[in-house]
Design a protein around this motif. Structure first.
Motif, mmCIF file in Angstrom:
data_model
loop_
_atom_site.group_PDB
_atom_site.id
_atom_site.type_symbol
_atom_site.label_atom_id
_atom_site.label_comp_id
_atom_site.label_asym_id
_atom_site.label_seq_id
_atom_site.Cartn_x
_atom_site.Cartn_y
_atom_site.Cartn_z
ATOM 1 N N ALA A 101 56.123 30.165 45.544
ATOM 2 C CA ALA A 101 56.091 31.484 46.163
ATOM 3 C C ALA A 101 56.900 32.483 45.338
ATOM 4 N N TRP A 102 58.044 32.068 44.855
ATOM 5 C CA TRP A 102 58.863 32.934 44.009
ATOM 6 C C TRP A 102 58.200 33.174 42.655
ATOM 7 N N GLN A 103 57.441 32.204 42.178
ATOM 8 C CA GLN A 103 56.745 32.360 40.902
ATOM 9 C C GLN A 103 55.792 33.545 40.957
ATOM 10 N N ARG A 104 55.075 33.696 42.063
ATOM 11 C CA ARG A 104 54.148 34.830 42.209
ATOM 12 C C ARG A 104 54.918 36.154 42.170
ATOM 13 N N VAL A 105 56.081 36.194 42.795
ATOM 14 C CA VAL A 105 56.905 37.406 42.776
ATOM 15 C C VAL A 105 57.275 37.750 41.334
ATOM 16 N N LEU A 106 57.694 36.765 40.565
ATOM 17 C CA LEU A 106 58.036 37.002 39.159
ATOM 18 C C LEU A 106 56.821 37.453 38.349
ATOM 19 N N GLU A 107 55.677 36.849 38.615
ATOM 20 C CA GLU A 107 54.460 37.211 37.877
ATOM 21 C C GLU A 107 54.101 38.671 38.089
ATOM 22 N N VAL A 108 54.186 39.135 39.334
ATOM 23 C CA VAL A 108 53.806 40.514 39.638
ATOM 24 C C VAL A 108 54.927 41.501 39.323
ATOM 25 N N ASN A 109 56.153 41.157 39.669
ATOM 26 C CA ASN A 109 57.251 42.113 39.541
ATOM 27 C C ASN A 109 57.930 42.122 38.171
ATOM 28 N N PHE A 110 57.668 41.127 37.360
ATOM 29 C CA PHE A 110 58.247 41.116 36.013
ATOM 30 C C PHE A 110 57.159 41.032 34.946
ATOM 31 N N TRP A 111 56.434 39.925 34.926
ATOM 32 C CA TRP A 111 55.470 39.686 33.851
ATOM 33 C C TRP A 111 54.406 40.773 33.770
ATOM 34 N N ALA A 112 53.926 41.276 34.898
ATOM 35 C CA ALA A 112 52.883 42.300 34.884
ATOM 36 C C ALA A 112 53.335 43.543 34.120
ATOM 37 N N HIS A 113 54.596 43.886 34.231
ATOM 38 C CA HIS A 113 55.108 45.069 33.548
ATOM 39 C C HIS A 113 55.237 44.820 32.054
ATOM 40 N N LEU A 114 55.579 43.616 31.681
ATOM 41 C CA LEU A 114 55.611 43.246 30.264
ATOM 42 C C LEU A 114 54.198 43.297 29.688
ATOM 43 N N TYR A 115 53.223 42.747 30.415
ATOM 44 C CA TYR A 115 51.833 42.787 29.951
ATOM 45 C C TYR A 115 51.359 44.225 29.760
ATOM 46 N N ALA A 116 51.724 45.100 30.691
ATOM 47 C CA ALA A 116 51.326 46.500 30.586
ATOM 48 C C ALA A 116 51.951 47.153 29.363
#
Length: 118
Positions: A101-116
């Motif tokens: 559950a925390w992994q999804r939070v990291l994916e959206v709240n951290f990794w997504a911004h790096l990808y952008a």
């Protein structure tokens, strides 16, 4: 910031702060506002409010973000402003929640911004 005649992409644009950003950019005279959300139907409904472009995308998936940028560029030209706005709350249960559950939070709240940013 003057956004007149600019092409703007807003992730998480179907609701909340993202919706408000999309509407404000449209009101300010942006050439085009692209409403991006995992909820593609919600993005379409929001974009219809001001003749924007709606695209579905899970920003936690780097390949989808890359396809998003390519599609926007192909359909509307170079992106002038990319608002990496999408975000989610922590999982129910707080610190005791499962790692997945925390992994999804990291994916959206951290990794997504790096990808952008890439």
């Amino acid at each position: 910031m003057d956004v007149r005649d600019r092409l703007i992409v807003v992730t998480g644009g179907a609701q909340g702060i993202g919706r408000a950003l999309c509407r404000r950019f449209a009101q300010a005279g942006a050439r085009a506002v692209v409403v991006v959300d995992k909820d593609s139907e919600g993005a379409a409904a929001e974009a219809a409010e001001f003749s924007g472009l709606a695209l579905g995308c899970d920003v936690a998936d780097e390949a989808q973000v890359q396809r998003l940028v390519a599609e926007v560029t192909e359909r509307a030209g170079p992106i002038d402003l990319f608002c990496s706005n999408a975000g989610i709350l922590g999982p129910p249960g707080g610190l005791e929640a499962e790692n997945a559950a925390w992994q999804r939070v990291l994916e959206v709240n951290f990794w997504a911004h790096l990808y952008a940013a890439r």
